[in-house]
Scaffold this active site. Structure first.
Site, mmCIF file in Angstrom:
data_model
loop_
_atom_site.group_PDB
_atom_site.id
_atom_site.type_symbol
_atom_site.label_atom_id
_atom_site.label_comp_id
_atom_site.label_asym_id
_atom_site.label_seq_id
_atom_site.Cartn_x
_atom_site.Cartn_y
_atom_site.Cartn_z
ATOM 1 N N GLY A 1 -3.256 -12.281 3.948
ATOM 2 C CA GLY A 1 -3.997 -11.035 4.008
ATOM 3 C C GLY A 1 -3.108 -9.858 3.646
ATOM 4 N N CYS A 2 -3.733 -8.726 3.367
ATOM 5 C CA CYS A 2 -2.978 -7.544 2.935
ATOM 6 C C CYS A 2 -2.141 -6.971 4.076
ATOM 7 C CB CYS A 2 -3.924 -6.490 2.365
ATOM 8 S SG CYS A 2 -5.412 -6.191 3.359
ATOM 9 N N TYR A 3 -2.746 -6.759 5.242
ATOM 10 C CA TYR A 3 -1.965 -6.252 6.376
ATOM 11 C C TYR A 3 -0.809 -7.196 6.729
ATOM 12 C CZ TYR A 3 -5.524 -2.660 7.497
ATOM 13 O OH TYR A 3 -6.381 -1.576 7.471
ATOM 14 N N THR B 1 0.864 -9.170 4.895
ATOM 15 C CA THR B 1 1.915 -9.118 3.879
ATOM 16 C C THR B 1 2.872 -7.963 4.144
ATOM 17 O OG1 THR B 1 0.543 -10.192 2.190
ATOM 18 C CG2 THR B 1 2.394 -8.852 1.413
#
Length: 374
Positions: free
Chosen positions: A177-179, A181
């Site tokens: 996921g972006c968060y 990462t």
């Protein structure tokens, strides 16, 4: 066709050797046929953008159930000059001429679709469906039982700089996921080196609106989002178990974090501000030096010099992650700031980086574009 040289030259990418590939005079794109499931969303169109300049990948299949039968230019007019296949429904997709698949479908819909794909395909899944190794955690946080538990055992978590060796031999990669990462890239090396405490890890993350996807939602309307910020998913955001899973593995002990995500009135970009307790005898300088050494040969992760604060503008449109470490006013604590483009390093860019590895191609292929500025 792609021709691999017997004795490849070594290119320097921030001092990291990168294996070079020689290309015959015949144009090589399309040598590896790629399918994009869910091509009408933001992550799908970002993949199209990067693959357009990829010398070894060509797009042979794109699906979008609600846009089936349409051209990609009718969905994304900026792609009108691209020669791409029309969109089809997943149920009508022909995988006979596909070598690898990016799955950009919503959480909860991906498991059964991937379970039904030919086993010869290499797959990078951008949903959350295969990120949590414990299927009971998936049931708890996503509100439904996992429908492909055998595949879950096979999936490799795709944080490229941390799990590079496992990704190279994987058939199915769960793209982070972006968060997570933004949070894991600085914290995993520090926890492995026992430089920070396991308690009192406080994280506030800010995201652009594109992180919520392209579907129409009242909360994401311009008048709802512009000229204001608001936090959401407080204590119950679905990225929490993913973050804690990877931090606990790095620490070899259970790690619980305080995580608060906040929506910002911008299209793209993500910043995580992480407050940590220093281990006994460790200084802020030690943290920064360790991160610099850990990522010294990496192309996409940069530890900034001096007291330069990371800025989302300086990674926009790129696969970069910028990190820096600062002393807190509270003795014995440090502040770590990490920024990425949520659609690139936080999604499609990292997915392409992973598939490059899975296909035996230098992982920076197609990704060495400059950030967009201003």
């Amino acid at each position: 066709m792609v021709v691999f040289v017997d004795k490849p030259k070594l290119l320097k990418a921030r001092n990291r050797p990168v294996r070079a590939l020689a290309i015959s005079s015949q144009k090589a794109d399309g040598a590896i046929k790629v399918g994009i499931l869910g091509a009408s969303g933001y992550t799908g169109v970002e993949l199209i953008r990067f693959i357009a300049n990829h010398p070894y990948f060509g797009i042979s299949l794109m699906t979008a159930d609600r846009k089936a039968g349409q051209s990609i230019a009718s969905v994304f007019p900026h792609l009108i000059t691209r020669d791409l296949p029309d969109l089809v429904a997943v149920k009508d997709a022909d995988f006979s001429s596909v070598d690898a698949v990016f799955c950009c479908l919503p959480h909860g819909t991906t498991q059964e679709i991937i379970k039904g794909l030919p086993t010869r395909l290499k797959i990078v899944d951008l949903s959350a469906d295969f990120r949590l190794r414990d299927i009971n955690d998936y049931n708890e946080w996503y509100g439904q039982p996992h429908k492909a538990s055998e595949l879950q055992k096979e999936a490799v978590y795709g944080l490229t700089e941390i799990y590079r060796n496992k990704i190279q031999s994987a058939r199915l990669v769960a793209n982070p996921g972006c968060y997570p990462t933004t949070i894991l890239l600085p914290l995993v090396p520090l926890l492995k080196a026992r430089l920070i405490g396991l308690q009192d890890i406080l994280i506030v993350s800010n995201s652009g609106v594109s992180g919520a996807g392209r579907s129409a939602k009242e909360a994401n309307l311009y008048t709802e989002v512009s000229e204001g910020i608001f936090s959401y998913g407080i204590t119950r955001h679905r990225h929490v178990p993913e973050i804690e899973q990877e931090l606990s593995d790095a620490a070899n002990s259970k790690v619980t974090v305080s995580f608060t995500p906040t929506l910002m009135p911008m299209s793209r970009g993500m910043q995580s501000t992480i407050n940590v307790q220093l281990a006994p005898g460790v200084s802020v300088v030690d943290l920064k030096q360790h991160l610099k050494g850990f990522y010294e040969k990496e192309e996409f992760v940069v530890v900034l010099p001096d007291d330069q604060a990371p800025h989302t503008k300086y990674v926009q449109g790129s696969n970069g992650c910028h990190i820096n470490v600062f002393p807190d006013r509270i003795p014995g604590r440090a502040i770590i700031i990490s920024v990425i483009d949520n659609l690139v390093k936080g999604a499609s860019g990292q997915a392409l980086q992973n598939l490059n590895l899975m296909m035996g191609i230098p992982e920076n292929t197609g990704l060495s574009c400059m950030p967009l500025f201003p």
